[in-house]
Scaffold this active site. Structure first.
Site, mmCIF file in Angstrom:
data_model
loop_
_atom_site.group_PDB
_atom_site.id
_atom_site.type_symbol
_atom_site.label_atom_id
_atom_site.label_comp_id
_atom_site.label_asym_id
_atom_site.label_seq_id
_atom_site.Cartn_x
_atom_site.Cartn_y
_atom_site.Cartn_z
ATOM 1 N N HIS A 298 0.848 -1.223 -0.127
ATOM 2 C CA HIS A 298 0.249 -0.039 0.093
ATOM 3 C C HIS A 298 0.900 1.353 0.002
ATOM 4 C CE1 HIS A 298 -3.026 3.087 0.905
ATOM 5 N NE2 HIS A 298 -3.849 2.118 0.841
ATOM 6 N N ASP A 339 -6.998 -5.487 2.188
ATOM 7 C CA ASP A 339 -7.704 -6.201 1.478
ATOM 8 C C ASP A 339 -7.531 -7.837 1.673
ATOM 9 O OD1 ASP A 339 -8.764 -4.090 0.063
ATOM 10 O OD2 ASP A 339 -7.036 -3.946 -0.919
#
Length: 394
Positions: A298, A339
């Site tokens: 990320h 996720d």
């Protein structure tokens, strides 16, 4: 974030300083301010590596004064914040909700309590409609996501504009809209108390009472994430004075994309492929076809997604997910993210296939509302300019 090799994307200090033409202190200051991502060098943990793209962006700034168009275009792509906001931010690898660590809040808070914090109000209640009314939102052959979009669209067509209405009125309306969305996204239970916390309502609707605390933790961790794509979209809609339902509809529509709230479904697809051909073969196949493995990395968490760690701390990771984590981190050099954690949570508790997106949507409505309220208070229209690249006038 996909990377072919570590050295291609992460630079040692010497190379970063050579590109930037600055002193070491300037490099370290840029890291501390979040302008350059850094991570420990696996070959020597005493040293750091610096993200090439960030270094090159900062280096470009030292080559002379840039036009306002160049500055503006860079802010749209992971650059400086484009809007002032007091709702949430990142600092030293932490996600902060109005200055409070979101991961610490996830240990005990409910989504309603976080909504009170972000909305600067008493904790709202996201009341459920009567079961008969809920059943009307679930037409035959309608998926939960379709029902949710339709429910918000119906309200967007009739609710009053948000501009000119008091903050207290808008907060009460937001709580009612979120209750409406929950009615649409969840199967209607035979009996439920109207004002139970949302995580308890989810656990009841999915018939997973033992999952309630993990669902609570996930909702808190997903409540807001600064100016992500769906939040920015909701703020643009809010800046026009549109109804709250229209703002949340904009946010939900944006969230459905595979690069945003739909990313957990990509992780689930990767897991199915891994079950068929083996974990390492599945990851290599995805990389060979230039598919970004959404489970890893990320841009805002160079040392690992703090939300992922907080959510995984409460569950026993299934062996298949543990293997994917190990293989993916070895091949990509990036840690797993939220996720991955949402897909793992759904697998552990045997939740419906669309559960990660449902959790994401219901949680993030709280953050969208906070940003809508903040945008309304400014009274300003968000209207970027385009840098024209088409043909010249004939």
């Amino acid at each position: 974030m996909m990377m072919k090799t570590t050295t291609a994307l992460w630079l040692p200090a010497g190379e970063a300083l050579e590109l930037m033409q600055v002193r070491p202190q300037t490099l370290y200051a840029s890291v501390s301010r979040g302008r350059i991502r850094a991570k420990p060098d696996s070959a020597d943990p005493r040293r750091s590596l610096y993200h090439r793209d960030d270094v090159q962006r900062i280096a470009a700034r030292t080559r002379g004064r840039r036009s306002s168009e160049t500055v503006a275009s860079e802010t749209i792509q992971w650059g400086e914040p484009v809007l002032a906001s007091g709702v949430s931010t990142f600092a030293h690898g932490q996600l902060l909700y109005r200055g409070q660590d979101a991961c610490a809040l996830a240990a005990h808070a409910t989504l309603e309590e976080v909504a009170g914090l972000l909305w600067e109000s008493a904790p709202p209640r996201f009341a459920a409609a009567a079961p008969a009314a809920q059943q009307q939102t679930h037409k035959k052959n309608t998926t939960p996501l379709q029902a949710g979009l339709l429910a918000l669209a119906a309200r967007a067509a009739t609710d009053l504009p948000s501009r000119g209405r008091s903050r207290a009125v808008l907060q009460a309306e937001a709580a009612d809209i979120i209750g409406t969305l929950a009615d649409a996204l969840l199967p209607a239970p035979a009996r439920i108390k109207k004002e139970v916390p949302l995580h308890m309502r989810l656990a009841s609707a999915w018939r997973r009472p033992h999952a309630a605390d993990d669902l609570r933790r996930a909702l808190v961790l997903l409540a807001d994430h600064e100016l992500n794509a769906s939040t920015f979209a909701a703020r643009v809609t809010a800046s026009t004075g549109a109804s709250l339902a229209a703002c949340l509809l904009t946010g939900l529509s944006t969230l459905t994309g595979p690069l945003h709230g739909g990313a957990a479904a990509t992780v689930q697809a990767l897991m199915r492929n891994a079950a068929d051909i083996g974990t390492e073969a599945a990851v290599r196949e995805w990389l060979a076809h230039d598919h970004r493995p959404e489970a890893f990395g990320h841009p805002l968490y160079p040392n690992g997604d703090a939300r992922c760690s907080a959510l995984l701390a409460g569950i026993d990771l299934p062996p298949a997910f543990a293997e994917l984590r190990a293989v993916g981190e070895k091949l990509l050099g990036e840690a797993v993210n939220i996720d991955f954690a949402l897909a793992a949570l759904a697998a552990v508790h045997k939740l419906p296939p669309g559960a990660p997106l449902t959790l994401f949507a219901l949680a993030r409505t709280v953050g969208w509302t906070a940003h809508v309220l903040e945008q309304q208070a400014t009274g300003q229209l968000i209207r970027p300019r385009a840098r024209y690249t088409g043909p010249a006038a004939s």
